[in-house]
Design an enzyme around this catalytic site. Structure first.
Site, PDB file in Angstrom:
ATOM      1  N   HIS A 459       0.832  -1.205   0.000  1.00 16.69           N
ATOM      2  CA  HIS A 459       0.000   0.000   0.000  1.00 16.69           C
ATOM      3  C   HIS A 459       0.866   1.254   0.000  1.00 16.69           C
ATOM      4  O   HIS A 459       0.647   2.188  -0.783  1.00 16.69           O
ATOM      5  CB  HIS A 459      -0.917  -0.016   1.230  1.00 16.69           C
ATOM      6  CG  HIS A 459      -1.734   1.230   1.388  1.00 16.69           C
ATOM      7  ND1 HIS A 459      -1.319   2.300   2.159  1.00 16.69           N
ATOM      8  CD2 HIS A 459      -2.926   1.595   0.864  1.00 16.69           C
ATOM      9  CE1 HIS A 459      -2.230   3.251   2.107  1.00 16.69           C
ATOM     10  NE2 HIS A 459      -3.214   2.846   1.331  1.00 16.69           N
ATOM     11  N   CYS A 835      -1.620  35.077 -17.559  1.00 24.26           N
ATOM     12  CA  CYS A 835      -0.409  35.008 -16.740  1.00 24.26           C
ATOM     13  C   CYS A 835      -0.676  34.826 -15.249  1.00 24.26           C
ATOM     14  O   CYS A 835       0.201  35.049 -14.436  1.00 24.26           O
ATOM     15  CB  CYS A 835       0.457  36.246 -16.957  1.00 24.26           C
ATOM     16  SG  CYS A 835      -0.361  37.794 -16.495  1.00 24.26           S
TER      17      CYS A 835
END
Length: 878
Positions: A459, A835
Site C-alpha cells: 500500500h 499570466c
C-alpha cells in the site's frame, strides 16, 4: 431496473473492457480477460447501478436483487461443481470492490466468504489439509470482522501476537493446527462480544459483505483519496464476486502482483513480487515482505516456479499488447495452476510514464498523440524531485526497498496524526510498520514515507508512487516503537523530531540532512516535451524576473517571458533603500534624485534578463503593487530610513501614516501609480529602453520587448499613460538616434476592463489576462483570506474547486470570453495571453486553448506541466 449482474469466467463474459462505467475498472478487466480466454476464477460483477440505487434509497437493495443474487450463485455452483455453504464440497467466495477509476487499497475486500465450522471441516476433508482450512477460516473471521462488523483490526492482531508469544513462535508460517484452533476460538468470541452473535449463514455473510463494500465507497479514507485525486463521487463502485482460488495451499501455491514494465523506471521487463503459501491481501497490505518475480537468486519465481513464470510472462505480454498499455496484474497460483485475478492500467511514476510512452511509440504500438494523452501533466512535478549527492561519501544507517523515487529530508514522525499536526511547520517523514488506507491524510502531507514491512507493491509503495513522494519499504534492519515514538537502527536511536533523509531511488536512509542535487530532464522527457510543442498551438512562457528564473525557464522549454513583475527587482537589498527614499521623499527634487540612483540598477536588471532570453519575447509589466509594500514595518528599519534621509523619525511615521490605505489591493496601485507619480514609470521606461539599446550596440543582441500596463479599468487610463510612455521613448530615440521596436499591451484583471475591452483594444497590441486579480475582483474574495472558509465551501460543494487554482469558467471565464470577443471586434490583430496562477493549471489551460489564446505564462517549475497540458488540449479540441 437495469441489469445488475454480469457473468465472467471460463464460459466467456456478458461484458467487455468498454463497460467501466457500469462494471468498474476491475469488472471490465475480468470481462475482457474472459473474452481473451485467460485463466481467471469464475464469477460475476454487480454493477455500479446497485451502488447508486443503494445510496439514493436509504441503503436498501432493489426489489428483486436478492433473488437475482441467488440465481447468480446457483450459476456459479454449476460452473465450478461446488456448492455455496455445502458441508461436503464447499464453494468459497471473494468479494471485492471495483470503481470506474482505480483506487488502490481504498475500498474493502473480503476473502473466504461462506466459512463456518462445518464448511471449514469440509474444506479440510476435501483438500486433505486441516491447517490450510483453519488458516482460511482465521483469515475470513479477521477480514469479515474488521470490514463488515467494524471490529478494530488491531484487536485481531493482538490475539494472534498473544498466542504466538505464549507458544514462542515468531513466524505466521510456524503456527500449528492447535494454535490456529485457539486463535479462531478467540476470534469468534471477539465477534460475539461486538455483535452478540456469530454469523454462520453464507447468504447472510454475502449480503452483509456486499453492503460493507457499498458503505466503503463513502468511507472517510475513500472520500479523502477521491478529493486528493479529483475523482468524482457519482460513479460509485461495482462489486466483483468470484470463486476462491487459494494461494495458501502449501509450497506449490502462491499469490503475487506483476507489472508488465517497471512502474518506477518504465524498463521493459516483467516486474513484481510474490509470496509462497499466501493470499492476495498478504502482499498488497504489506504485512509480509515478498520475494521478486525475476532475480538472480534462488528466491525468485523464475527460479522456484519456472513453468508458472513462463506462463505468467506470456499472459503479461498478451495483456499489454491487447490493452496497448502497461498492466498491473494480480495473480494466484493454486497447486501450480496459474489464475489471473485482475488486470488494470498500472499506476507509474512520471519518469516511467514518459519512458513507456516513448518506448511504445518507437515500438509502433501507439501514436505520439496517444503517448501524450497518457501523461498526467501534474505528475511531471515528480521530474523535479531532488536526489542525494553521493559524491560526499555518505553512510546510510539502514536500507530497504526503493519503492518510490526521489529524496526527502524531514523530521521523523510515527503517526498520521503527528504528520498532519507537525507538517504545518516542518517537513515530515512518516515512519510506520506498514501503512493502511486510514493513513492517507498523513501520507499526503508528508515529504517522504518509510515502512518497516511491505514490498514494492505494498500500500505504501503504490500510494507514494501515485503521489510522487519518495518511499522506502521493507526496512527489516530497523525496529520501531510507535508508542514510545522511537526508531532503532542498530545502536542508533531516532526520536520523533529528529531529522532523517530518505532516498526512494536506492532505498537508503540517513541520519540528519544530506546534500541534495536538483534533477535534470532525461532524453525521453525532452523528446516527449518536443512532441508536445509540435502539436500544441498554445505557446508556453514563464513568469520570471531574475536571471535564475529566466535560466530555469529556458531549461524547461519556455518560449519567452509572459510576465516580468518589475517590482520584484526593487526588493533587492541594494535597491530597497533607494525605493524607500523615492517613496518617502518629502519633495519632488528628493524623489527625482532617488529615481536617478535607481535608474542604472534597473537598467542592469533588464539587460541581464534580455541576455538570457535573447530574441525570445519578454513581457515587462510596469510597477503594479501599492507602494506600502516597499515601506519599513519594524522600528529598526524605520530608524534606518530616517537616518538615510536625514529626517526625524516622527516625520517618517507621519508619512507612513498618511500613505496607509484601508484596502490597498484596490487602492493606489498599478496604472494609478503611473498616472499620479509619473517619475516612477518614466524611470522604468528609460531603464528598459536603455538596456535594449546598449545590448544592441555593444553585444549585438536584438531584444523582443512587450511592455505592459497593469490594472487598467478605464480606456482613459491607458490613453494618458500611452502618451507619457511614448513621450519618454521619443526622447530616448533622439538621444540614441535609434528606432525602438516593441509592442504595448495591458493586463485585463478587472471586470470593468473586460467589459470595456472594445475601447481598450484600440489602444494596445495585446491583452494579458491577470486571472489572479480577475478572480479576486469577480468573486469579491481575497486570495490571501479564502483559506478561512474554502474547506467548508468545498465540503458543502458550494465551490467545486478552489477558484484560485482552477479557473471558474462560468464567471471569470465568461468575462474573459466577453473581453476577447469585444477586443477582437475593434482590433482583429489583438494578441492574447494569460499570466495568473491558472496559466499552469491543466484544466484552465484547456479553457485557454478553447478561447484561442496565443500563450499562457506560468511559474518556471510549471512549464513542463503546461507544455503537456497545452498539447493535450489541442489533441482533445483540435
Amino acid at each position: 431496473m437495469k441489469k445488475l449482474i454480469y457473468y465472467f469466467g471460463s464460459n466467456g463474459s456478458d461484458g467487455n473492457a468498454s463497460m467501466k462505467n457500469i462494471l468498474g475498472n476491475k469488472g471490465a478487466g475480468l470481462a475482457e480477460m474472459s473474452n481473451l480466454k485467460l485463466p481467471i476464477p469464475d464469477g460475476f460483477t454487480i454493477t455500479t447501478e446497485l451502488c447508486n440505487y443503494f445510496y439514493t434509497h436509504n441503503n436498501n437493495f432493489p426489489k428483486n436483487f436478492q433473488s437475482d443474487l441467488k440465481k447468480a450463485i446457483t450459476e456459479l455452483e454449476i460452473i465450478t461443481g461446488k456448492i455455496f455453504g455445502s458441508t461436503s464440497n464447499p464453494l468459497l467466495l471473494s468479494v471485492r470492490s471495483g470503481s470506474k477509476v482505480s483506487m488502490p487499497g481504498m475500498m474493502d475486500t473480503i476473502l473466504n466468504l461462506g466459512m463456518n465450522n462445518e464448511v471449514c471441516n469440509a474444506l479440510a476433508d476435501s483438500c486433505g489439509d486441516k491447517r490450510f482450512a483453519l488458516d482460511s477460516y482465521k483469515r475470513f473471521l479477521e477480514m469479515y470482522g474488521s470490514t463488515v462488523l467494524s471490529i478494530p483490526s488491531d484487536l485481531f492482531e493482538q490475539i494472534c501476537e498473544k498466542h504466538k508469544m505464549q507458544a514462542d513462535i515468531h513466524k505466521d508460517s510456524d503456527i500449528t493446527v492447535e494454535l490456529l484452533e485457539k486463535i479462531i476460538d478467540d476470534f469468534k468470541r471477539l465477534h460475539i462480544k461486538y455483535t452478540k452473535q456469530l454469523i454462520n449463514d453464507p447468504y447472510e455473510q454475502l449480503e452483509s459483505a456486499i453492503k460493507a463494500v457499498l458503505h466503503s465507497w463513502m468511507s472517510n479514507r475513500a472520500v479523502i483519496y477521491r478529493k486528493i485525486n479529483n475523482i468524482s463521487e457519482d460513479c460509485g463502485t461495482a462489486i466483483n464476486i468470484q470463486a476462491m482460488v487459494f494461494g495458501n495451499l502449501g509450497k506449490t501455491s502462491a499469490t503475487g502482483v506483476a507489472f508488465t514494465r517497471s512502474p518506477s523506471t518504465g524498463e521493459k521487463k516483467l516486474f513484481g513480487e510474490f509470496l509462497i503459501n499466501a493470499q492476495g491481501e498478504d502482499i498488497v497490505s504489506g504485512t509480509r515482505t515478498p520475494m521478486p518475480i525475476i532475480a538472480n537468486d534462488s528466491n525468485s519465481m523464475q527460479a522456484m516456479m519456472p513453468e508458472v513464470f513462463k506462463e505468467l510472462s506470456q499472459i503479461a505480454q498478451k495483456l499489454e499488447e491487447h490493452y496497448l498499455d502497461m498492466q498491473d496484474i494480480e495473480f494466484t497460483i493454486e497447486n501450480n495452476k496459474l489464475y489471473i485475478l485482475q488486470t488494470r492500467t498500472a499506476k507509474r511514476t512520471a519518469i516511467a510514464a514518459i519512458n513507456i510512452a516513448v518506448q511504445m511509440v518507437e515500438e509502433k504500438l501507439i501514436s505520439k498523440e496517444q503517448a501524450l494523452m497518457r501523461i498526467d501533466p501534474e505528475s511531471l512535478n515528480q521530474l523535479l524531485h531532488t536526489r542525494i549527492d553521493y559524491s560526499k561519501g555518505l553512510t546510510s544507517i539502514a536500507e530497504g526497498l526503493p519503492a518510490s523515487p526521489g529524496a526527502a529530508t524531514g523530521i521523523a514522525v510515527f503517526s498520521p496524526y503527528d504528520a498532519e499536526k507537525l507538517s504545518h511547520h516542518h517537513k515530515v517523514i512518516l515512519v510506520r510498520h506498514d501503512t493502511s488506507p486510514e493513513d492517507i491524510n498523513g501520507m499526503h502531507v508528508s515529504s517522504g514515507i518509510v515502512t518497516i514491512r511491505g514490498g514494492m507493491t505494498s500500500h505504501a509503495a503504490v500510494v507514494a508512487r501515485g503521489m510522487g513522494k519518495p518511499c522506502v519499504c521493507g526496512t527489516s534492519n530497523l525496529s520501531i516503537d510507535e508508542k514510545k515514538q522511537i526508531l532503532t537502527a542498530g545502536d542508533i536511536v531516532i526520536k520523533q523530531g529528529d531529522i532523517i533523509t530518505i532516498d526512494g531511488g536506492s532505498g537508503k536512509i540517513f541520519l540528519g540532512e544530506m546534500p541534495l542535487i536538483q534533477p535534470t530532464f532525461s532524453e525521453e522527457s525532452k523528446l516527449i516535451l518536443d512532441w508536445a510543442d509540435e502539436i500544441s498551438s498554445l505557446k508556453v512562457r514563464a513568469n520570471a524576473e531574475t536571471v535564475n528564473d529566466a535560466l530555469v525557464s529556458v531549461k524547461f522549454g519556455a518560449q519567452g517571458i509572459g510576465l516580468c513583475r518589475s517590482e520584484h527587482m526593487f526588493f533587492d537589498k541594494n535597491k530597497i533603500p533607494l525605493v524607500r527614499d523615492m517613496i518617502i521623499a518629502p519633495d519632488i527634487e528628493r524623489r527625482k534624485l532617488a529615481v536617478q540612483k535607481l535608474l542604472p540598477l534597473q537598467t542592469e536588471d533588464f539587460k541581464a534578463l534580455f541576455r538570457v532570453m535573447k530574441d525570445k519575447p519578454v513581457n515587462i509589466r510596469l510597477l503594479d503593487p501599492p507602494l506600502h509594500e516597499f515601506l519599513p514595518t519594524t522600528e529598526e528599519d524605520k530608524k534606518n530610513l530616517a537616518n538615510s534621509l536625514n529626517l526625524p523619525l516622527s516625520m517618517i511615521n507621519q508619512r507612513l501614516h498618511a500613505m496607509h490605505e484601508v484596502n490597498p489591493m484596490l487602492g493606489h496601485r498599478g496604472c494609478r501609480l503611473g498616472i499620479c507619480s509619473p517619475e516612477i514609470y518614466q524611470m522604468q521606461i528609460e531603464a528598459i529602453f536603455t538596456a535594449i539599446f546598449e545590448l544592441h550596440k555593444k553585444e549585438h543582441i536584438e531584444c523582443n520587448l512587450e511592455l505592459m500596463i497593469p490594472l487598467i479599468s478605464n480606456v482613459g487610463e491607458i490613453q494618458k499613460l500611452k502618451m507619457d510612455i511614448y513621450a519618454v521613448i521619443e526622447k530616448l530615440e533622439q538621444r540614441y538616434r535609434y528606432k525602438f521596436s516593441f509592442t504595448l499591451g495591458t493586463m485585463i484583471e478587472l471586470p470593468r476592463a473586460a467589459l470595456g475591452s472594445k475601447k481598450i483594444a484600440k489602444e494596445v497590441d495585446y491583452f494579458s489576462f491577470g486571472t489572479n486579480d480577475l478572480t479576486q475582483t469577480t468573486y469579491g474574495i481575497s486570495r490571501d483570506d479564502i483559506a478561512s472558509f474554502l474547506p467548508y465551501y468545498l465540503e458543502e460543494k458550494i465551490f467545486e474547486s478552489d477558484p484560485f487554482t482552477t479557473l471558474d469558467e462560468e464567471g471569470v471565464g465568461e468575462l474573459i470570453d466577453i473581453a476577447i470577443k469585444r477586443g477582437k471586434s475593434s482590433n482583429a490583430n489583438l494578441k492574447l495571453g494569460a499570466c495568473g496562477e491558472h496559466a499552469g493549471n491543466p484544466a484552465s489551460i484547456e479553457f485557454f486553448h478553447r478561447m484561442n489564446l496565443n500563450y499562457v505564462s506560468c511559474s518556471p517549475y510549471r512549464i513542463p506541466i503546461a507544455r503537456i497540458a497545452a498539447a493535450q488540449a489541442k489533441i482533445k479540441h483540435g
